[in-house]
Scaffold this motif. Structure first.
Motif, PDB file in Angstrom:
ATOM      1  N   ASN A   1       0.803  -1.223   0.000  1.00  0.00           N
ATOM      2  CA  ASN A   1       0.000   0.000   0.000  1.00  0.00           C
ATOM      3  C   ASN A   1       0.834   1.270   0.000  1.00  0.00           C
ATOM      4  OD1 ASN A   1      -2.209  -1.890   0.908  1.00  0.00           O
ATOM      5  ND2 ASN A   1      -1.015  -1.834   2.800  1.00  0.00           N
ATOM      6  N   HIS A   2       0.396   2.227  -0.782  1.00  0.00           N
ATOM      7  CA  HIS A   2       0.885   3.603  -0.650  1.00  0.00           C
ATOM      8  C   HIS A   2      -0.076   4.324   0.284  1.00  0.00           C
ATOM      9  CE1 HIS A   2       1.058   7.908  -2.415  1.00  0.00           C
ATOM     10  NE2 HIS A   2       1.953   7.775  -1.441  1.00  0.00           N
ATOM     11  N   PHE A   3       0.387   4.671   1.465  1.00  0.00           N
ATOM     12  CA  PHE A   3      -0.459   5.362   2.429  1.00  0.00           C
ATOM     13  C   PHE A   3      -0.554   6.838   2.030  1.00  0.00           C
ATOM     14  CE2 PHE A   3      -1.546   7.565   6.315  1.00  0.00           C
ATOM     15  CZ  PHE A   3      -2.479   6.734   6.903  1.00  0.00           C
ATOM     16  N   LYS A   4      -1.781   7.291   1.758  1.00  0.00           N
ATOM     17  CA  LYS A   4      -2.008   8.675   1.322  1.00  0.00           C
ATOM     18  C   LYS A   4      -3.373   9.103   1.809  1.00  0.00           C
ATOM     19  CE  LYS A   4      -3.822   5.865  -1.899  1.00  0.00           C
ATOM     20  NZ  LYS A   4      -3.617   4.400  -1.872  1.00  0.00           N
ATOM     21  N   LEU A   5      -3.722  10.364   1.586  1.00  0.00           N
ATOM     22  CA  LEU A   5      -5.040  10.840   1.980  1.00  0.00           C
ATOM     23  C   LEU A   5      -6.060  10.478   0.909  1.00  0.00           C
ATOM     24  CD1 LEU A   5      -3.306  12.332   4.074  1.00  0.00           C
ATOM     25  CD2 LEU A   5      -4.871  14.257   3.871  1.00  0.00           C
ATOM     26  N   HIS A   6      -7.331  10.539   1.320  1.00  0.00           N
ATOM     27  CA  HIS A   6      -8.429  10.243   0.393  1.00  0.00           C
ATOM     28  C   HIS A   6      -9.599  11.148   0.724  1.00  0.00           C
ATOM     29  CE1 HIS A   6     -11.818   8.129  -1.479  1.00  0.00           C
ATOM     30  NE2 HIS A   6     -10.922   7.636  -2.317  1.00  0.00           N
ATOM     31  N   GLU A   7     -10.236  11.652  -0.302  1.00  0.00           N
ATOM     32  CA  GLU A   7     -11.261  12.680  -0.135  1.00  0.00           C
ATOM     33  C   GLU A   7     -12.527  12.189   0.549  1.00  0.00           C
ATOM     34  OE1 GLU A   7     -10.749  11.672  -4.586  1.00  0.00           O
ATOM     35  OE2 GLU A   7      -9.543  11.750  -2.753  1.00  0.00           O
ATOM     36  N   ALA A   8     -12.778  10.901   0.563  1.00  0.00           N
ATOM     37  CA  ALA A   8     -13.980  10.362   1.215  1.00  0.00           C
ATOM     38  C   ALA A   8     -13.645   9.542   2.457  1.00  0.00           C
ATOM     39  CB  ALA A   8     -14.784   9.517   0.233  1.00  0.00           C
ATOM     40  N   THR A   9     -12.617   8.698   2.358  1.00  0.00           N
ATOM     41  CA  THR A   9     -12.294   7.797   3.464  1.00  0.00           C
ATOM     42  C   THR A   9     -11.219   8.358   4.390  1.00  0.00           C
ATOM     43  OG1 THR A   9     -10.636   6.590   2.156  1.00  0.00           O
ATOM     44  CG2 THR A   9     -12.915   5.803   2.066  1.00  0.00           C
ATOM     45  N   GLY A  10     -10.764   9.566   4.153  1.00  0.00           N
ATOM     46  CA  GLY A  10      -9.747  10.183   4.997  1.00  0.00           C
ATOM     47  C   GLY A  10      -8.350   9.784   4.595  1.00  0.00           C
ATOM     48  N   PHE A  11      -8.094   8.501   4.555  1.00  0.00           N
ATOM     49  CA  PHE A  11      -6.816   7.999   4.060  1.00  0.00           C
ATOM     50  C   PHE A  11      -7.052   6.679   3.346  1.00  0.00           C
ATOM     51  CE2 PHE A  11      -7.059   6.068   8.328  1.00  0.00           C
ATOM     52  CZ  PHE A  11      -6.780   4.737   8.040  1.00  0.00           C
ATOM     53  N   GLY A  12      -6.103   6.323   2.514  1.00  0.00           N
ATOM     54  CA  GLY A  12      -6.111   5.025   1.868  1.00  0.00           C
ATOM     55  C   GLY A  12      -4.918   4.234   2.343  1.00  0.00           C
TER      56      GLY A  12
END
Length: 373
Positions: free
Chosen positions: A154-165
């Motif tokens: 996984n690349h840990f990053k932010l996400h506009e709906a789930t907060g992070f991916g």
């Protein structure tokens, strides 16, 4: 209760050890060698990145992981499932081209690349999940369910709906078929944007429920219309449409999305050997599904590994929140500083819900012990 062990290493290197070698040392320390890989099909689930985005993980990490698995007798392949939204990864042909453009092709990665849910995102298996509150039958890409072992990279990053991916999103959303993705994002039924519809009839030919009718619009034009009572939400019409006129309704709240995603992640790995690796690097404000990436919000932190995806995601979220915010990013404009990086950037997210729900259905636990190597 004993805490789950999460191992991590920073990105410092030496003349005798580069980053991919350090990643292999990390996963060995975390116990990956306890898995019997002998002649087993091993799905390495990762995100190939939408072309134009440069924040996705470099393919060298995937190659090192694949070579390690092969050295243990395993048969690894890289996989991701088709997207629900409009983009270059909507069908297997374009998805493979996108993967190759970003460096994920067999000669570079040392293993084959398989799109998990087939040509149009409809090659799926139904996984019974009676433990779920939201999901009772998860729709998972068939190549993923056919694998003997699941490893998420996984690349840990932010996400506009789930907060992070992180790990939960990588497998929960990423390994779902198109219908599975729609079930998470929406109440499961697509609709037609009639201004884009050209009346070609492809969607109706794909529909197994005869749920698509054609109505007259201006002049003699025919426009598709989906009968919501007859539709079962399989998503075949989305893959069939040449103009992207059929699309999900996106009518779930972010909290419901996170909880469904947590249950889907648990369904993907149900009954399978699993292992999870996350890299907190190039932490962009939005998902790698975007065809662009903005300036990283925090410094590069390191790589993390665990058998428990829930503990891993919680450790990564905590570590990301502890980091100083970098200047010259979207945070300068938002002027938000409540100590929660994910909510500062995406105020409507309820990111903890994915962890809570995955823990609730038995995928793992949030309590962890962080061990640095």
């Amino acid at each position: 209760m004993e805490k789950t062990k999460v191992y991590w290493a920073d990105f410092r290197t030496s003349l005798s050890e580069n980053l991919t070698q350090k990643m292999i040392r990390l996963i060995k320390k975390a116990g990956i060698e306890n898995i019997d890989f002998g002649e087993k099909f091993v799905a390495i689930k990762l995100h190939f990145g939408e072309p134009g985005n440069l924040a996705y993980l470099r393919p060298q990490y995937a190659r090192s992981l694949a070579e390690f698995i092969k050295s243990k007798g395993g048969r690894p392949f890289l996989t991701d499932c088709n997207t629900l939204y409009v983009g270059m990864r909507k069908n297997a042909l374009d998805h493979l081209e996108a993967a190759y453009m970003n460096g994920f092709y067999p000669l570079a990665t040392g293993c084959q690349v398989i799109i998990g849910d087939g040509l149009k995102g409809t090659d799926e298996s139904l996984v019974d999940f009676p433990e779920g509150e939201f999901i009772k039958n998860a729709k998972i890409g068939r190549a993923v369910t056919d694998a003997d072992i699941i490893i998420s990279l996984n690349h840990f990053k932010l996400h506009e709906a789930t907060g992070f991916g992180g790990a939960i999103k990588n497998i929960g959303m990423g390994a779902a078929s198109r219908a599975g993705k729609m079930e998470q994002h929406a109440q499961g039924k697509p609709e037609v944007e009639q201004s884009l519809c050209i009346g070609c009839g492809n969607c109706a030919r794909e529909c197994g429920q005869d749920a698509i009718e054609f109505v007259k619009a201006s002049g003699n034009e025919r426009k598709a219309f989906i009968n919501q009572e007859t539709c079962v939400g399989c998503g075949r019409c989305i893959g069939a449409c040449p103009t992207d006129a059929t699309r999900p309704q996106w009518d779930n709240t972010n909290e419901t999305l996170c909880r469904k995603m947590g249950e889907y992640a648990a369904a993907v790995v149900k009954g399978k050997k699993q292992f999870h690796i996350s890299l907190i690097t190039d932490v962009s404000p939005c998902c790698d599904c975007h065809a662009e990436n903005d300036a990283p919000l925090i410094p590069n932190v390191g790589m993390f590994a665990s058998f428990d995806a829930v503990a891993l995601d919680k450790a990564c979220a905590d570590m990301a929140n502890k980091q100083p915010r970098l200047p010259g990013t979207i945070l300068d404009r938002l002027k938000a500083a409540n100590g929660d990086l994910f909510c500062d950037v995406h105020p409507t997210t309820v990111w903890k819900a994915q962890l809570e729900q995955a823990e609730k259905v038995g995928m793992g636990k949030c309590e962890y012990e962080l061990i640095k190597i």
